[in-house]
Design an enzyme around this catalytic site. Structure first.
Site, mmCIF file in Angstrom:
data_model
loop_
_atom_site.group_PDB
_atom_site.id
_atom_site.type_symbol
_atom_site.label_atom_id
_atom_site.label_comp_id
_atom_site.label_asym_id
_atom_site.label_seq_id
_atom_site.Cartn_x
_atom_site.Cartn_y
_atom_site.Cartn_z
ATOM 1 N N LYS A 185 -60.282 8.250 -38.789
ATOM 2 C CA LYS A 185 -61.018 8.915 -39.862
ATOM 3 C C LYS A 185 -60.549 8.401 -41.221
ATOM 4 O O LYS A 185 -61.333 8.075 -42.088
ATOM 5 C CB LYS A 185 -60.835 10.430 -39.747
ATOM 6 C CG LYS A 185 -61.595 11.181 -40.807
ATOM 7 C CD LYS A 185 -61.518 12.681 -40.639
ATOM 8 C CE LYS A 185 -62.218 13.324 -41.835
ATOM 9 N NZ LYS A 185 -62.110 14.775 -41.839
ATOM 10 N N GLU A 191 -49.837 4.273 -36.671
ATOM 11 C CA GLU A 191 -49.884 3.819 -35.275
ATOM 12 C C GLU A 191 -51.141 3.000 -35.014
ATOM 13 O O GLU A 191 -51.108 1.925 -34.409
ATOM 14 C CB GLU A 191 -49.884 5.019 -34.312
ATOM 15 C CG GLU A 191 -48.625 5.857 -34.333
ATOM 16 C CD GLU A 191 -48.755 7.062 -35.245
ATOM 17 O OE1 GLU A 191 -49.358 6.934 -36.353
ATOM 18 O OE2 GLU A 191 -48.248 8.133 -34.887
ATOM 19 N N GLY A 244 -60.932 15.571 -37.530
ATOM 20 C CA GLY A 244 -60.540 14.633 -36.470
ATOM 21 C C GLY A 244 -60.693 15.210 -35.075
ATOM 22 O O GLY A 244 -61.278 14.592 -34.188
ATOM 23 N N ARG A 245 -60.190 16.419 -34.852
ATOM 24 C CA ARG A 245 -60.222 16.993 -33.505
ATOM 25 C C ARG A 245 -61.601 17.533 -33.135
ATOM 26 O O ARG A 245 -61.788 18.049 -32.041
ATOM 27 C CB ARG A 245 -59.145 18.068 -33.363
ATOM 28 C CG ARG A 245 -59.191 19.160 -34.413
ATOM 29 C CD ARG A 245 -57.912 19.984 -34.417
ATOM 30 N NE ARG A 245 -57.829 20.925 -35.518
ATOM 31 C CZ ARG A 245 -57.403 20.628 -36.735
ATOM 32 N NH1 ARG A 245 -57.022 19.390 -37.018
ATOM 33 N NH2 ARG A 245 -57.344 21.539 -37.688
ATOM 34 N N GLU A 330 -53.521 22.326 -32.889
ATOM 35 C CA GLU A 330 -53.576 21.765 -34.244
ATOM 36 C C GLU A 330 -54.448 22.664 -35.127
ATOM 37 O O GLU A 330 -54.202 22.793 -36.325
ATOM 38 C CB GLU A 330 -54.112 20.325 -34.224
ATOM 39 C CG GLU A 330 -53.888 19.587 -35.537
ATOM 40 C CD GLU A 330 -54.095 18.079 -35.432
ATOM 41 O OE1 GLU A 330 -53.135 17.344 -35.131
ATOM 42 O OE2 GLU A 330 -55.223 17.615 -35.644
ATOM 43 N N HIS A 361 -48.895 23.281 -6.336
ATOM 44 C CA HIS A 361 -47.669 22.884 -5.642
ATOM 45 C C HIS A 361 -46.565 22.513 -6.614
ATOM 46 O O HIS A 361 -45.582 21.882 -6.236
ATOM 47 C CB HIS A 361 -47.977 21.714 -4.701
ATOM 48 C CG HIS A 361 -49.009 22.078 -3.687
ATOM 49 N ND1 HIS A 361 -48.698 22.664 -2.485
ATOM 50 C CD2 HIS A 361 -50.362 22.014 -3.738
ATOM 51 C CE1 HIS A 361 -49.808 22.907 -1.810
ATOM 52 N NE2 HIS A 361 -50.843 22.533 -2.553
ATOM 53 N N LYS A 471 -44.414 12.550 -40.268
ATOM 54 C CA LYS A 471 -45.067 11.255 -40.533
ATOM 55 C C LYS A 471 -44.495 10.640 -41.798
ATOM 56 O O LYS A 471 -44.169 9.454 -41.837
ATOM 57 C CB LYS A 471 -46.563 11.488 -40.812
ATOM 58 C CG LYS A 471 -47.470 11.535 -39.651
ATOM 59 C CD LYS A 471 -48.909 11.354 -40.186
ATOM 60 C CE LYS A 471 -49.883 12.253 -39.477
ATOM 61 N NZ LYS A 471 -51.237 12.207 -40.009
HETATM 62 O O1 F6P Z 1 -51.610 13.549 -37.242
HETATM 63 C C1 F6P Z 1 -52.698 14.354 -37.008
HETATM 64 C C2 F6P Z 1 -54.010 13.701 -37.328
HETATM 65 O O2 F6P Z 1 -54.271 13.769 -38.680
HETATM 66 C C3 F6P Z 1 -55.113 14.339 -36.511
HETATM 67 O O3 F6P Z 1 -55.607 15.478 -37.083
HETATM 68 C C4 F6P Z 1 -56.074 13.227 -36.380
HETATM 69 O O4 F6P Z 1 -56.987 13.478 -35.346
HETATM 70 C C5 F6P Z 1 -55.144 12.078 -36.117
HETATM 71 O O5 F6P Z 1 -54.032 12.333 -36.952
HETATM 72 C C6 F6P Z 1 -55.692 10.714 -36.372
HETATM 73 O O6 F6P Z 1 -56.114 10.542 -37.693
HETATM 74 P P1 F6P Z 1 -57.071 9.371 -38.104
HETATM 75 O O7 F6P Z 1 -58.349 9.531 -37.365
HETATM 76 O O8 F6P Z 1 -57.265 9.488 -39.582
HETATM 77 O O9 F6P Z 1 -56.403 8.068 -37.751
#
Ligand code: F6P
Length: 498
Positions: A185, A191, A244-245, A330, A361, A471
Site C-alpha cells: 500500500k 521487507e 491493508g488488512r 491488528e 490431536h 519497525k
Molecule cells: O506493519 C503493519 C502493516 O502496516 C499492515 O497494516 C500492512 O498490511 C502491512 O504493514 C504492509 O504494509 P504495506 O502494504 O504498506 O507494505
C-alpha cells in the site's frame, strides 16, 4: 464520548448451555441464520434472548447503526488517521464516487490481466507476489482456498524478509517466465522493498534483459512505485481509504484474479457485497456479524476469555486463522478508545486456531479439560470436493460436529482426570460450498464482525500504530543507530558482530 457500560450485561444470570436448550424450544431457530450460502449456528454459545436484548441496548447506546451508516457512506471513521474505511466500496457497496473509483481501478486490473493472458508481457507461467501483512495474507488465502485445482499459473506469495522464503520461490520458478507483483500500500515497507530488489537481481542474473518490464505494482502510492522503476502502465492503484488488512478486494487481490480468472474474482466481490447488504439492512437480532460480535463480547467482557479459537474442518481454509489474526488483532488490539482515553475493559481476544481434524490431536485437550475458557468457532463445508470416497468427508464433518457436542455436553466420571466439565461454548459456520462467492461472503462477515466488536468496545479498528515502534527501531539500527538497552546491544553484537 461513547464508553460502553457493561453493568446490565454483567448482571446476566449464568445459565448452562444445556439448560438454555431445555428452557427454550425455539433456541435453534433464534440463534441460527442463513446468509449468502453460509449457515451460522450460535446456539451452543451462552447467548440468550435476554443477553441479545441487553447487547442490542448497548449497540444502540454506542451508536452502532449510525456508525455502520458512516462506514458505508465513506465518512471519516478512522479519526486518528483522518480517513474513511472504504473496503465495501471495492465490492461496489458504498459512496457513489468511491464505488466509481473502485470500478475504474478494477477495470484497469482486468485489462492488464487480459494483456497478460494474451502474452503481451511475454509468456508468463509463474506469479511471484511480494508483499507482507495485508498485502500478502488475503491473496495467499484466496489462492490457497480457491486455486488448488483451478489456478492457471503457479503462484508464490513471499512475505518474510528471511532470505529462505524468497529462495524457496526462486528455486521453483523460471525467471524468464515470472511476473513479479510487488504489493505494498505504502510502497515503503522495508521487507517488501528488499525482497523486490532481490527478485529483480535474480531475474537479471537469470538472463531477463529488462526485469522491470516484468513487474506489476499493486499500491496506493503509485508515484513511489514509478520512482522505484515500475512502468506507469503496469501500476494497479487502489484507494488510500482501503486499509491493508481490508485490501484483498482491491488490486492487492491481483494474483488471485490472474490465477483464478476474472470471473472468479468478480464472484468473490459479489459474495462480499451480499454480506455487506445483509449487514447494512438486517435488523440487529437477525444480523449475522452483529450476533457473532455479541457472542464474542459475551466471552471477552463477561467471562474473561482471553483467546478465541478458529478451527476449519477443511484444508482449503488452513490459512484462515492467520488471515483472521491480522484482521482481528491488528484492528482491535487497542488500549485506548476512539477518543484516546484508556479503556477499562478488554478489547480484542487473541485469535488462534488450526485445521480439523489435526488440531483435535494436538490442542483440543486444553479446550476440553484445560483451565482456560476458549470460545471455539468451527467451520465446515457441506459439498465434498475431494475425489476420494465419501468416507473422508463424512468423517471430517462428523468429527467437527462431535467436538462441538462434546464441548457442550461434557461427561461425568468418578475419576476426575477422565471427567469432562462441559458447558464449553462453540459456534459453527457451515458453508454450502467453498467457491469464490461464498468465500467473499465469509471474509466480509469477519470484517463486519470485527467492526461491530470495535464499535461496542468504543475503539478505532482502522489504525495500527502499535506496529510502528519496533519497525522504526529496526530501521534506526540498520542506519547505524545501535544505542539500545544493554541486553539488545549485546544480542546485536553477538548475532551480527555490529
Ligand atoms: O506493519 C503493519 C502493516 O502496516 C499492515 O497494516 C500492512 O498490511 C502491512 O504493514 C504492509 O504494509 P504495506 O502494504 O504498506 O507494505
Amino acid at each position: 464520548m461513547a464508553r460502553p457500560d457493561w453493568t446490565d450485561l454483567k448482571a446476566l444470570e449464568r445459565v448452562p448451555l444445556t439448560k438454555l436448550f431445555a428452557d427454550d424450544p425455539e433456541r435453534l431457530a433464534l440463534f441460527t441464520a442463513d446468509v449468502a450460502g453460509i449457515h451460522f449456528d450460535w446456539s451452543k454459545t451462552h447467548l440468550s434472548r435476554e443477553a441479545v436484548e441487553r447487547f442490542a441496548a448497548l449497540a444502540d447506546a454506542m451508536g452502532l447503526a449510525a456508525k455502520r451508516d458512516a462506514l458505508f457512506a465513506g465518512d471519516v471513521v478512522n479519526a486518528t488517521e483522518g480517513r474513511a474505511a472504504e473496503h465495501s466500496a471495492e465490492r461496489y457497496e458504498g459512496a457513489a464516487e468511491s464505488v466509481a473509483r473502485a470500478k475504474a481501478q478494477h477495470e484497469r486490473m482486468r485489462a492488464l490481466i487480459d494483456a497478460i493472458e494474451a502474452e503481451a508481457l511475454g509468456p508468463v507461467r509463474h506469479i511471484l507476489h511480494i508483499g507482507i501483512g495485508g498485502s500478502a495474507l488475503g491473496p495467499e488465502l484466496l489462492v490457497d482456498a480457491l486455486g488448488r485445482d483451478a489456478a492457471r499459473y503457479d503462484v508464490a506469495i513471499v512475505s518474510n524478509v528471511d532470505g529462505m522464503a524468497l529462495e524457496a520461490a526462486m528455486d521453483e520458478f523460471d525467471p524468464k517466465a515470472t511476473l513479479l507483483a510487488i504489493a505494498s500500500k505504502t510502497f515503503t515497507t522495508t521487507e517488501t522493498m528488499l525482497n523486490a530488489e532481490s527478485a529483480i537481481a535474480w531475474m537479471a542474473e537469470g538472463g531477463v534483459s529488462d526485469p522491470y518490464g516484468q513487474v506489476v505494482a499493486l499500491t496506493a502510492s503509485p508515484e513511489k512505485a514509478v520512482a522505484w522503476g515500475v512502468d506507469e502502465t503496469r501500476i494497479l492503484p487502489f484507494s488510500e481509504s482501503v486499509g491493508g488488512r481490508y485490501s484483498l478486494w482491491s488490486s492487492i487481490g491481483f494474483p488471485a484474479a490472474l490465477a483464478l480468472g476474472w470471473d472468479a474474482f468478480a464472484e468473490l466481490l459479489e459474495g462480499a457485497a451480499e454480506m455487506d447488504r445483509h449487514f447494512r439492512l438486517t435488523p440487529t437480532r437477525r444480523n449475522a456479524p452483529v450476533l457473532a460480535a455479541f457472542a464474542d463480547l459475551y466471552y471477552t467482557q463477561l467471562r474473561g476469555a482471553e483467546t478465541r479459537g478458529v478451527f476449519a474442518y477443511d484444508e482449503r481454509l488452513a490459512l484462515l486463522p492467520s488471515y483472521l489474526q491480522q484482521l482481528e488483532m491488528e484492528s482491535n488490539g487497542k488500549r485506548v478508545t476512539a477518543e484516546g482515553a484508556p479503556v477499562e475493559w478488554p478489547t480484542a481476544p487473541i485469535t488462534w486456531g488450526g485445521v480439523g481434524t489435526d488440531a483435535q490431536h494436538a490442542v483440543f485437550q486444553l479446550l476440553h479439560q484445560g483451565t482456560h475458557l476458549v470460545p471455539v468457532e468451527f467451520l465446515g463445508v457441506v459439498e465434498q470436493e475431494d475425489v476420494l470416497s465419501e468416507a473422508h468427508h463424512r468423517q471430517l464433518l462428523l468429527n467437527m460436529f462431535a467436538q462441538g457436542a462434546a464441548l457442550m455436553a461434557g461427561r461425568a466420571n468418578d475419576d476426575a482426570a477422565r471427567a469432562y466439565p462441559g458447558d464449553r461454548p462453540s459456534s459453527t459456520l457451515l458453508l454450502d460450498r467453498l467457491d469464490p462467492r461464498t468465500l467473499g461472503a465469509l471474509l466480509a462477515f469477519y470484517e463486519h464482525r470485527t467492526f461491530v466488536n470495535a464499535v461496542l468496545t468504543g475503539i478505532n479498528p482502522f489504525d495500527q500504530f502499535g506496529v510502528e515502534l519496533g519497525k522504526e527501531m529496526a530501521k534506526a539500527a540498520d542506519a547505524g543507530d545501535l544505542d539500545f538497552d544493554p541486553s539488545t546491544n549485546d544480542l546485536i553484537a553477538r548475532a551480527l558482530g555490529a
